[in-house]
Design an enzyme around this catalytic site. Sequence first.
Site, PDB file in Angstrom:
ATOM      1  N   CYS A 189       0.824  -1.209   0.000  1.00  0.00           N
ATOM      2  CA  CYS A 189       0.000   0.000   0.000  1.00  0.00           C
ATOM      3  C   CYS A 189       0.855   1.255   0.000  1.00  0.00           C
ATOM      4  O   CYS A 189       2.049   1.216   0.214  1.00  0.00           O
ATOM      5  CB  CYS A 189      -0.895   0.062   1.241  1.00  0.00           C
ATOM      6  SG  CYS A 189      -1.950  -1.355   1.466  1.00  0.00           S
ATOM      7  N   GLY A 206       0.674   0.475  -5.292  1.00  0.00           N
ATOM      8  CA  GLY A 206      -0.537  -0.329  -5.313  1.00  0.00           C
ATOM      9  C   GLY A 206      -1.498   0.144  -6.374  1.00  0.00           C
ATOM     10  O   GLY A 206      -1.765   1.344  -6.474  1.00  0.00           O
ATOM     11  N   ASN A 225      -0.425   0.868   5.778  1.00  0.00           N
ATOM     12  CA  ASN A 225       0.628   0.356   4.910  1.00  0.00           C
ATOM     13  C   ASN A 225       1.444  -0.646   5.708  1.00  0.00           C
ATOM     14  O   ASN A 225       2.154  -0.266   6.636  1.00  0.00           O
ATOM     15  CB  ASN A 225       1.522   1.507   4.418  1.00  0.00           C
ATOM     16  CG  ASN A 225       2.748   0.996   3.672  1.00  0.00           C
ATOM     17  OD1 ASN A 225       2.731  -0.081   3.101  1.00  0.00           O
ATOM     18  ND2 ASN A 225       3.798   1.794   3.663  1.00  0.00           N
ATOM     19  N   GLY A 226       1.334  -1.918   5.369  1.00  0.00           N
ATOM     20  CA  GLY A 226       2.096  -2.923   6.088  1.00  0.00           C
ATOM     21  C   GLY A 226       1.338  -4.224   6.208  1.00  0.00           C
ATOM     22  O   GLY A 226       0.430  -4.522   5.439  1.00  0.00           O
ATOM     23  N   TYR A 275      12.985  -2.470  -5.028  1.00  0.00           N
ATOM     24  CA  TYR A 275      11.893  -2.420  -6.001  1.00  0.00           C
ATOM     25  C   TYR A 275      10.767  -1.448  -5.676  1.00  0.00           C
ATOM     26  O   TYR A 275      10.278  -0.742  -6.553  1.00  0.00           O
ATOM     27  CB  TYR A 275      11.295  -3.822  -6.145  1.00  0.00           C
ATOM     28  CG  TYR A 275      10.161  -3.902  -7.142  1.00  0.00           C
ATOM     29  CD1 TYR A 275      10.409  -3.827  -8.511  1.00  0.00           C
ATOM     30  CD2 TYR A 275       8.851  -4.044  -6.727  1.00  0.00           C
ATOM     31  CE1 TYR A 275       9.370  -3.891  -9.441  1.00  0.00           C
ATOM     32  CE2 TYR A 275       7.802  -4.124  -7.643  1.00  0.00           C
ATOM     33  CZ  TYR A 275       8.070  -4.046  -8.996  1.00  0.00           C
ATOM     34  OH  TYR A 275       7.058  -4.104  -9.903  1.00  0.00           O
TER      35      TYR A 275
END
Length: 466
Positions: free
Chosen positions: A7, A34, A107-108, A253
């Site tokens: 995310c 995302g 986020n996670g 990445y």
Amino acid sequence: MKIGEECGVFGGIAFDDDVAPIIRKGLFMLQHRGQESAGLCCGDQELSLFKDKGLVMEVLKNKVVKNITGKSGIGHVRYSTQGGSDSAHAQPYMVKYLEENVSIAHNGNVKAAIDMRKKLEEEGEVFLTSSDTEMILKKVISEIRKTPSQWTFAEMGNILSDNFTGGAWSILFGFPGRVMGFRDPFGFRPLFFCAAEEGYFLSSEDSAFQLLEFKNIIEIQPGEGVEITSEGYKIQRFAPEMPSKKCVFEHIYFARPDSNVFGRNVYQTRVDFGKKLALESCIDADMIIPVMDSGFAAAIGYSQESGIPLHMGLVRNHWVGRTFIQPQQKERRKGVQRKLMPIASVVSGKRLILIDDSIVRGTTSKEIARMLKKAGAKEIHFRIASPMIINTCFWGVDIPTKEELIANSYDSVEEIREYLDADGLAYLSFEGMQQIFGKDGWCYHCFENSEKKRCNENVELQTVGR
């Protein structure tokens, strides 16, 4: 196939104008994190929520953003690592509790999510999704048991640290006229604060602030958080900082090249990967071809160190999403063919060194090798700017099972090379990566023990493709 991030979050409070257009800009800058869904939740008196499947500019169209008023809000772009892929799982989530609204964007990945869900269900809780984010919000509500306007930074931080330490989370909570952000004590995922002319904002990456007239950017440290109101902001510690576990894949990445994550510039890190890779496994070839876009910076470094010229032998269609950030394997295969196409006049008859950031399942790499050979390439030598991925991840990287990893599907690098139908294959060594980052302070779990497997292939790797 490529690695998938979970995310991106963006939110804050604007000084003068409605915050929704600013949040949309921020989410657009985080689109790479995302592409399944996008959404925002804003408001000063009451919160208004809009979210759906699709890209940011597809979901948050002008007519939508114009109807969402308020100077305070949070937003989210999603790739599912926990929970489903339908629109119900798009974030932010918003609930009404004791006649007041509160929203959350995460986020996670929370390791204890399954056990927590089971426990809360036994206590009578009902869940509308299978996402760990909903579980976090339910847990906070069940612990505080007060109207959201009465929730304090300290008690929310205590609940998060007491229940979720060990998981990866950079979380935004949105209230009418107030936003809070928290970064987990291990610091798996990044979180940034920006004091700009337009207002105060939080984001998963500092590059998302580029569309603002920013004044000051601060990386929120592990175990720290921020409370933002119309009167100002306060950065506070809510938990002791644990031994740092910064995710190396943010640099390999996930993050944009122009981001500065965990104190390092992402682009320069990837260039360093390429230089180190060239020192470890350089071969004679006619040209270096990057797998666009994530292999580009590493290819520059490899070219600089080896002296072999860099050419663009693969063209990327930027209207196609990142193949790792697609949840279904069939979609990934089709995505490779739509996303990358070789330039036959460049690669025909040439010995190529193909630089990519990683190999996960091998779907993307095998298809690229096939296309390049069809275009007339004489030799294809893969050079991968990260070690072999051999372990799954519990902190938000989409590596569901060990069996899906190509490094675990074959007994040797030589067998992987044969599967890819390539003339050569070499990975950046685990030791080489640690020389760039340092041994301490980083999460290397997905690579641990990869060096042992790779070392068994050192002699063969030196001869393959020569």
